[in-house]
Scaffold this active site. Structure first.
Site, PDB file in Angstrom:
ATOM      1  CG  ASP A 138      13.817 -28.784 -18.361  1.00 57.13           C
ATOM      2  OD1 ASP A 138      14.563 -28.483 -18.929  1.00 57.13           O
ATOM      3  OD2 ASP A 138      13.146 -29.947 -17.793  1.00 57.13           O
ATOM      4  CD  GLU A 163      13.685 -35.223 -19.221  1.00 51.92           C
ATOM      5  OE1 GLU A 163      13.546 -34.026 -18.841  1.00 51.92           O
ATOM      6  OE2 GLU A 163      13.170 -35.822 -20.199  1.00 51.92           O
ATOM      7  CE1 TYR A 198      12.253 -26.489 -23.251  1.00 50.48           C
ATOM      8  CE2 TYR A 198      10.641 -25.361 -21.837  1.00 50.48           C
ATOM      9  CZ  TYR A 198      11.905 -26.073 -22.080  1.00 50.48           C
ATOM     10  OH  TYR A 198      12.598 -26.652 -20.806  1.00 50.48           O
ATOM     11  CG  HIS A 253       9.169 -31.349 -17.479  1.00 52.65           C
ATOM     12  ND1 HIS A 253       9.262 -32.340 -18.480  1.00 52.65           N
ATOM     13  CD2 HIS A 253      10.502 -31.234 -17.312  1.00 52.65           C
ATOM     14  CE1 HIS A 253      10.546 -32.632 -19.033  1.00 52.65           C
ATOM     15  NE2 HIS A 253      11.197 -32.123 -18.219  1.00 52.65           N
ATOM     16  CG  HIS A 299      11.723 -35.090 -24.380  1.00 52.74           C
ATOM     17  ND1 HIS A 299      10.597 -34.406 -24.032  1.00 52.74           N
ATOM     18  CD2 HIS A 299      12.441 -35.313 -23.273  1.00 52.74           C
ATOM     19  CE1 HIS A 299      11.054 -33.620 -22.952  1.00 52.74           C
ATOM     20  NE2 HIS A 299      11.983 -34.142 -22.449  1.00 52.74           N
ATOM     21  CG  HIS A 343      16.850 -26.988 -22.506  1.00 57.77           C
ATOM     22  ND1 HIS A 343      17.742 -27.878 -22.978  1.00 57.77           N
ATOM     23  CD2 HIS A 343      15.979 -27.542 -21.487  1.00 57.77           C
ATOM     24  CE1 HIS A 343      17.823 -28.943 -22.446  1.00 57.77           C
ATOM     25  NE2 HIS A 343      16.379 -28.815 -21.559  1.00 57.77           N
ATOM     26  CG  ASP A 388      17.582 -32.718 -20.851  1.00 57.84           C
ATOM     27  OD1 ASP A 388      17.309 -33.530 -19.819  1.00 57.84           O
ATOM     28  OD2 ASP A 388      16.961 -31.698 -21.096  1.00 57.84           O
ATOM     29  CG  HIS A 433      15.045 -31.605 -14.330  1.00 57.31           C
ATOM     30  ND1 HIS A 433      14.329 -33.004 -14.276  1.00 57.31           N
ATOM     31  CD2 HIS A 433      14.736 -31.555 -15.764  1.00 57.31           C
ATOM     32  CE1 HIS A 433      13.683 -33.124 -15.122  1.00 57.31           C
ATOM     33  NE2 HIS A 433      13.864 -32.520 -16.211  1.00 57.31           N
TER      34      HIS A 433
HETATM   35 FE1  FEO Z   1      13.208 -32.028 -18.343  1.00 59.39          FE
HETATM   36 FE2  FEO Z   1      15.571 -30.364 -20.103  1.00 59.39          FE
HETATM   37  O1  FEO Z   1      14.937 -32.025 -19.063  1.00 59.39           O
END
Ligand code: FEO
Length: 395
Positions: A165, A81, A193, A146, A23, A226, A83, A79
């Site tokens: 996530d 994002e 996390y 999230h 991030h 992750h 990543d 999602h």
């Molecule tokens: Fe919310 Fe692993 O990205």
């Protein structure tokens, strides 16, 4: 190289051993991370999520060695994002017409980031995608877990929840599965996390967990985006989340400070001594925030029932390390935690009052007592700090 998860489901992600910040620079990743992408090869071939943008070319090249990309029938993006969606631009150059299944909010986030009009197929909770061989994917919206666009995907037959996530950790591993990694590393990275990313969404998470449990799905594997894939007692992490989202606290008091010439540090040590003498059972953590990773410090705030924050007065305010920490605490929205303030000063002495104001705005319940001493604390002032610690322990 793809790795088998179960039957015709494979991991095709990226292990990022070098990652130390995530991030931007907001989140420390001492043990690296993984970006988990999954390939489902039933009658239909489905790719679930991709990897972070810097690894896009490597990811697509590897994938092309495993399958003919034109054989991919569907892409699921849980999602937006980057990543997880970051390899889409490179991938979609090769297969521009393949439908992308995602939430309506993910269409917004993907378009907002990549400015492409791909073949989006909007799904809602309960929508299904037939894979053939009697198996299907069922989508579950996870809004604000999230991001507004987040969702999870459940695969029937194999009973795998692709949770994105949720339930993840930043932990690089070649072994992939939760039973094969160091359990202390796994627990430490999981709670960090949660504390640093998911705390603001605890109320929503609580409702969502109830909703998922009410569906009575048989969950044999939780395949996160992750870190590890939970195959050994996968519900253990769901049970942990149920505790963590419920105003979590341990019998711990965290004393967090910064210091200029050691006076506030001395107070911190004496406060810890007082807490411990009044309650030998309570775990006391003393943290110099200027010398400690801020995300690790936040994890100790998450675990604490009470936090005691200290700063000397400088320029009629507090040290920026302490101000930054409290701002992070405010954003995370911790609930039902107590807090106290302390600090040294030479002449004007605004720090303690200001820390108290900030902690109150951050939602902490302030303990009446405060500790404010001049210059470097003498013996009497150090004894006063021990007494302050005892009061904190009893508050
Ligand atoms: Fe919310 Fe692993 O990205």
């Amino acid at each position: 190289m793809k790795k088998q998860i179960k039957n015709n489901v494979y991991w095709v992600g990226k292990v990022d051993w070098e990652l130390r910040k995530f991030h931007g620079d907001e989140y420390s990743t001492h043990k690296g991370s993984t970006y988990n992408s999954y390939l489902v090869q039933e009658e239909k071939t489905v790719l679930i999520d991709t990897v972070w943008s810097p690894f896009a070319r490597e990811f697509v090249d590897n994938l092309a060695q495993e399958i003919d990309l034109n054989k991919i029938d569907y892409i699921v993006i849980n999602h937006g994002e980057i990543d997880h969606s970051g390899a889409l631009p490179v991938l979609m150059e090769q297969i521009p017409d393949v439908p992308i299944y995602c939430t309506a909010n993910a269409v917004k986030s993907l378009k907002g980031q990549f400015h492409q009009d791909w073949n989006f197929q909007v799904v809602k909770t309960g929508d299904k995608l037939d894979l053939g061989n009697g198996k299907e994917l069922i989508f579950v919206e996870m809004a604000m877990l999230h991001w507004p666009d987040s969702m999870a995907t459940y695969m029937t037959g194999n009973n795998i929840l692709f949770s994105n996530d949720a339930f993840g950790q930043h932990l690089a591993t070649e072994e992939l599965f939760n039973d094969l990694v160091d359990q202390c590393d796994l627990y430490g990275e999981s709670i960090k996390y949660y504390a640093n990313i998911l705390t603001p969404f605890s109320r929503i998470l609580k409702r969502k967990l109830d909703e998922i449990l009410a569906l009575n799905l048989q969950i044999d594997i939780i395949a996160t985006s992750h870190g590890v894939i939970w195959r050994d007692n996968p519900m253990q992490i769901v049970e942990k989340y149920a505790q963590w989202c419920d105003d979590y606290q341990e019998n711990q008091i965290s004393v967090i400070y910064d210091t200029m010439w050691g006076g506030t540090k001395r107070l911190a040590e004496k406060i810890a001594e007082g807490i411990s003498s009044a309650d030998p059972e309570v775990k006391v953590k003393v943290i110099n925030i200027a010398k400690t990773d801020v995300n690790d410090a936040i994890t100790e705030v998450f675990k604490a029932k009470t936090v005691v924050i200290g700063s000397p007065t400088i320029n009629r305010t507090i040290l920026h390390s302490v101000a930054g920490l409290i701002e992070l605490m405010r954003g995370l929205g911790f609930k039902k935690k107590k807090a106290g303030a302390f600090g040294c000063y030479g002449w004007s002495g605004e720090a303690v009052k200001y820390i108290r104001e900030l902690l109150e705005k951050a939602g902490f319940q302030l303990i009446d007592e405060e500790l404010k001493t001049t210059w470097y604390p003498d013996n009497d002032q150090q004894l006063a700090a021990v007494e302050f610690g005892k009061k904190i322990a009893k508050a």
